[in-house]
Structure formats: structure tokens, C-alpha cells
Design a protein around this motif. Structure first.
Motif, PDB file in Angstrom:
ATOM      1  N   ILE A 187     -16.797   4.292 -12.264  1.00  0.00           N
ATOM      2  CA  ILE A 187     -15.684   3.920 -11.394  1.00  0.00           C
ATOM      3  C   ILE A 187     -15.879   2.516 -10.848  1.00  0.00           C
ATOM      4  N   GLN A 188     -17.122   2.150 -10.570  1.00  0.00           N
ATOM      5  CA  GLN A 188     -17.396   0.802 -10.092  1.00  0.00           C
ATOM      6  C   GLN A 188     -16.994  -0.243 -11.130  1.00  0.00           C
ATOM      7  N   ARG A 189     -17.232   0.052 -12.398  1.00  0.00           N
ATOM      8  CA  ARG A 189     -16.793  -0.862 -13.447  1.00  0.00           C
ATOM      9  C   ARG A 189     -15.270  -0.958 -13.485  1.00  0.00           C
ATOM     10  N   MET A 190     -14.609   0.166 -13.222  1.00  0.00           N
ATOM     11  CA  MET A 190     -13.148   0.143 -13.138  1.00  0.00           C
ATOM     12  C   MET A 190     -12.689  -0.729 -11.976  1.00  0.00           C
ATOM     13  N   GLU A 191     -13.391  -0.634 -10.842  1.00  0.00           N
ATOM     14  CA  GLU A 191     -13.071  -1.472  -9.687  1.00  0.00           C
ATOM     15  C   GLU A 191     -13.109  -2.941 -10.062  1.00  0.00           C
ATOM     16  N   GLU A 192     -14.152  -3.324 -10.772  1.00  0.00           N
ATOM     17  CA  GLU A 192     -14.315  -4.726 -11.167  1.00  0.00           C
ATOM     18  C   GLU A 192     -13.155  -5.172 -12.049  1.00  0.00           C
ATOM     19  N   LYS A 193     -12.716  -4.284 -12.954  1.00  0.00           N
ATOM     20  CA  LYS A 193     -11.583  -4.620 -13.812  1.00  0.00           C
ATOM     21  C   LYS A 193     -10.301  -4.753 -13.005  1.00  0.00           C
ATOM     22  N   VAL A 194     -10.120  -3.844 -12.032  1.00  0.00           N
ATOM     23  CA  VAL A 194      -8.930  -3.902 -11.180  1.00  0.00           C
ATOM     24  C   VAL A 194      -8.902  -5.215 -10.402  1.00  0.00           C
ATOM     25  N   MET A 195     -10.044  -5.617  -9.867  1.00  0.00           N
ATOM     26  CA  MET A 195     -10.119  -6.863  -9.111  1.00  0.00           C
ATOM     27  C   MET A 195      -9.838  -8.062 -10.006  1.00  0.00           C
ATOM     28  N   ASP A 196     -10.402  -8.056 -11.210  1.00  0.00           N
ATOM     29  CA  ASP A 196     -10.156  -9.156 -12.147  1.00  0.00           C
ATOM     30  C   ASP A 196      -8.682  -9.246 -12.508  1.00  0.00           C
ATOM     31  N   ARG A 197      -8.070  -8.081 -12.744  1.00  0.00           N
ATOM     32  CA  ARG A 197      -6.653  -8.056 -13.100  1.00  0.00           C
ATOM     33  C   ARG A 197      -5.794  -8.573 -11.946  1.00  0.00           C
ATOM     34  N   ALA A 198      -6.178  -8.202 -10.729  1.00  0.00           N
ATOM     35  CA  ALA A 198      -5.419  -8.646  -9.555  1.00  0.00           C
ATOM     36  C   ALA A 198      -5.518 -10.154  -9.380  1.00  0.00           C
ATOM     37  N   VAL A 199      -6.702 -10.701  -9.622  1.00  0.00           N
ATOM     38  CA  VAL A 199      -6.885 -12.149  -9.506  1.00  0.00           C
ATOM     39  C   VAL A 199      -6.040 -12.874 -10.539  1.00  0.00           C
ATOM     40  N   ARG A 200      -6.048 -12.368 -11.778  1.00  0.00           N
ATOM     41  CA  ARG A 200      -5.279 -13.017 -12.842  1.00  0.00           C
ATOM     42  C   ARG A 200      -3.772 -12.925 -12.599  1.00  0.00           C
ATOM     43  N   ALA A 201      -3.360 -11.830 -11.947  1.00  0.00           N
ATOM     44  CA  ALA A 201      -1.918 -11.597 -11.771  1.00  0.00           C
ATOM     45  C   ALA A 201      -1.424 -11.961 -10.379  1.00  0.00           C
ATOM     46  N   GLN A 202      -2.267 -12.615  -9.572  1.00  0.00           N
ATOM     47  CA  GLN A 202      -1.883 -12.856  -8.188  1.00  0.00           C
ATOM     48  C   GLN A 202      -0.676 -13.784  -8.055  1.00  0.00           C
ATOM     49  N   ASN A 203      -0.443 -14.584  -9.061  1.00  0.00           N
ATOM     50  CA  ASN A 203       0.727 -15.460  -9.037  1.00  0.00           C
ATOM     51  C   ASN A 203       1.945 -14.822  -9.699  1.00  0.00           C
ATOM     52  N   LYS A 204       1.791 -13.563 -10.147  1.00  0.00           N
ATOM     53  CA  LYS A 204       2.898 -12.880 -10.810  1.00  0.00           C
ATOM     54  C   LYS A 204       3.122 -11.491 -10.191  1.00  0.00           C
ATOM     55  N   PRO A 205       3.307 -11.412  -8.882  1.00  0.00           N
ATOM     56  CA  PRO A 205       3.542 -10.101  -8.270  1.00  0.00           C
ATOM     57  C   PRO A 205       4.919  -9.563  -8.635  1.00  0.00           C
ATOM     58  N   THR A 206       5.030  -8.257  -8.625  1.00  0.00           N
ATOM     59  CA  THR A 206       6.301  -7.600  -8.928  1.00  0.00           C
ATOM     60  C   THR A 206       6.984  -7.194  -7.624  1.00  0.00           C
ATOM     61  N   PRO A 207       8.220  -7.643  -7.387  1.00  0.00           N
ATOM     62  CA  PRO A 207       8.943  -7.213  -6.184  1.00  0.00           C
ATOM     63  C   PRO A 207       9.453  -5.784  -6.365  1.00  0.00           C
ATOM     64  N   ILE A 208       9.079  -4.910  -5.458  1.00  0.00           N
ATOM     65  CA  ILE A 208       9.471  -3.501  -5.546  1.00  0.00           C
ATOM     66  C   ILE A 208      10.389  -3.172  -4.372  1.00  0.00           C
ATOM     67  N   PRO A 209      11.641  -2.778  -4.629  1.00  0.00           N
ATOM     68  CA  PRO A 209      12.517  -2.360  -3.522  1.00  0.00           C
ATOM     69  C   PRO A 209      12.141  -0.943  -3.077  1.00  0.00           C
ATOM     70  N   ILE A 210      11.996  -0.749  -1.795  1.00  0.00           N
ATOM     71  CA  ILE A 210      11.625   0.550  -1.230  1.00  0.00           C
ATOM     72  C   ILE A 210      12.807   1.094  -0.443  1.00  0.00           C
ATOM     73  N   ASN A 211      13.381   2.200  -0.921  1.00  0.00           N
ATOM     74  CA  ASN A 211      14.592   2.694  -0.262  1.00  0.00           C
ATOM     75  C   ASN A 211      14.316   3.282   1.119  1.00  0.00           C
ATOM     76  N   TRP A 212      13.060   3.625   1.422  1.00  0.00           N
ATOM     77  CA  TRP A 212      12.733   4.125   2.756  1.00  0.00           C
ATOM     78  C   TRP A 212      12.952   3.055   3.829  1.00  0.00           C
ATOM     79  N   ILE A 213      12.850   1.799   3.422  1.00  0.00           N
ATOM     80  CA  ILE A 213      13.022   0.709   4.390  1.00  0.00           C
ATOM     81  C   ILE A 213      14.231  -0.141   3.993  1.00  0.00           C
ATOM     82  N   PHE A 214      15.302   0.582   3.656  1.00  0.00           N
ATOM     83  CA  PHE A 214      16.592  -0.038   3.379  1.00  0.00           C
ATOM     84  C   PHE A 214      16.510  -1.050   2.226  1.00  0.00           C
ATOM     85  N   ASP A 215      15.728  -0.680   1.197  1.00  0.00           N
ATOM     86  CA  ASP A 215      15.584  -1.480  -0.026  1.00  0.00           C
ATOM     87  C   ASP A 215      14.946  -2.847   0.200  1.00  0.00           C
TER      88      ASP A 215
END
Length: 223
Positions: A187-215
Motif C-alpha cells: 500500500i505504501q508503494r501505491m501511496e507513492e504512485k498516487v503522490m507522483d500522479r497528483a504532482v504530474r496532474a496538478q496543473n490539470k485538475p478536473t472540475p466536478i460539480p457537486i449538486n449538494w452545494i448547488f452545483d
């Protein structure tokens, strides 16, 4: 939530009713009390950690709400009491039948322990898609992360003395013990991959509308 005016309570209630209709998530069939008590022990600790993290976030200086932090802290403490009770029960089951206990624990961890609300949906995104969005938001916010998941597993392995189990185990039981003891590192190795992926994608976040907070949209890095 009702009084703040920041939530669309009609949409929240619709989500709750869909979850009641669709049922709760459990990793595979419940074949014995061992499976059930491992599951609830893990879940109670997870919810205690999540509410505790939320309390710290909402109570942060300059950006929080002291009363909301107290509420979340109280819920976390209550969840902690549940966790202690289930941990003790499962500890007795480990003493009574270590082979069945360790095999049940390994079975659940192989299937991954998700929150029971994994079938939650907002009427637009059903099943794992909507749940994955919630997980990504929780990971980014720091309310419940893959690191928390690993820490829970490590804690329970210590609490129940899984590494020290030697007698009373079948061949399958020994394989289960070895699998559990090696899992935190995986799982720790998975954590490292998740962190690496987040760093690489930090300039490409996905906007998610949440209907609980009026979209209103939340920008998050999806897995």
C-alpha cells in the motif's frame, strides 16, 4: 447543514434515499462473525480518523468554525468508542480461533475495505464513478487518505498480534498471515504512485460539480 443554507437539502435527501434503495457495500459474502467484526473494526477506526481530520480542518485558524470542529470531534470520539469495543471482540476471536480470524482478515483486505456507502450516487453518476469522485475529494482535502487506510491496517496487525501468530494456523492461515504482514508495504508503494500522479496532474485538475452545494464545482485530481 440544514441551518447554514449552504447545502441543497433536497438533493442531499435524494442521495440518501437512493443509497437506502441500492443498499450498503460489503466486500463479498458475510460467511462468519469473524468477517463482520474485522469489517466494522476497520470501519469504526476509519470514520473516527475521518471525523478527527475534518475537525482539524474546519477548526483551522483563520478559516474555520470552532463549533463545527467541536461537533466533528465529538462524533470522532464516539466512533473511537465503537472501535475499541469491536477491537476487543475481534481480539477474543483471534484468541479463540486464530486460523479463522486471520483468514477472514486476509479475505477482507484482498477485496479492499470500502466505506459502506460505496453505492452512493447523485442521480447523475452512479456506482463506483460517483464514489471515486468522493474518494478523490477526500484524498485531496486530507479528510481520509490512502495513508490513513495503511495506518489502520498496520494498527490492527499490531493490536491483534498478527505477525506473532505461529500456533493454531493451517497452511492457508499461514499464507493469510504472511499476506497481511506484507500488505502495508504494498500500500505504501501505491501511496507513492498516487503522490507522483497528483504532482504530474496538478496543473490539470478536473472540475466536478457537486449538486449538494448547488452545483458549485470542486477542482480535484481524479485517479
Amino acid at each position: 447543514m440544514h441551518l447554514s443554507g449552504r447545502f441543497d437539502m433536497r438533493e442531499v435527501e435524494r442521495t440518501v434515499q437512493r443509497l437506502i434503495r441500492d443498499g450498503m457495500s460489503f466486500p463479498g459474502p458475510v460467511t462468519s462473525p469473524f468477517h463482520g467484526f474485522v469489517y466494522v473494526t476497520f470501519q469504526e477506526r476509519a470514520t473516527a480518523i475521518a471525523h478527527g481530520n475534518t475537525a482539524r480542518l474546519v477548526g483551522a485558524r483563520g478559516a474555520g468554525d470552532a463549533m463545527l470542529a467541536r461537533i466533528c470531534g465529538t462524533v470522532a470520539a464516539d466512533e473511537k468508542r465503537h472501535e475499541v469495543a469491536y477491537t476487543r471482540i475481534m481480539g477474543k476471536l483471534f484468541e479463540a480461533d486464530p486460523d479463522a480470524a486471520v483468514r477472514a482478515m486476509a479475505y477482507l483486505m484482498r477485496h479492499r475495505i470500502d466505506m459502506p456507502t460505496a453505492f452512493i450516487n447523485d442521480g447523475r453518476h452512479s456506482g463506483r464513478d460517483f464514489y471515486a469522485r468522493f474518494i478523490a475529494i477526500a484524498q485531496q482535502a486530507g479528510t481520509y487518505t490512502i495513508s490513513d487506510y495503511r495506518s489502520i491496517l498496520e494498527h490492527l496487525i499490531r493490536q491483534w498480534g498478527v505477525e506473532e501468530l505461529t500456533s493454531g494456523l493451517s497452511g492457508e492461515g499461514r499464507h493469510a498471515r504472511d499476506y497481511l504482514c506484507a500488505l502495508p508495504r504494498k500500500i505504501q508503494r501505491m501511496e507513492e504512485k498516487v503522490m507522483d500522479r497528483a504532482v504530474r496532474a496538478q496543473n490539470k485538475p478536473t472540475p466536478i460539480p457537486i449538486n449538494w452545494i448547488f452545483d458549485r464545482t470542486i477542482s480535484v485530481v481524479l485517479p
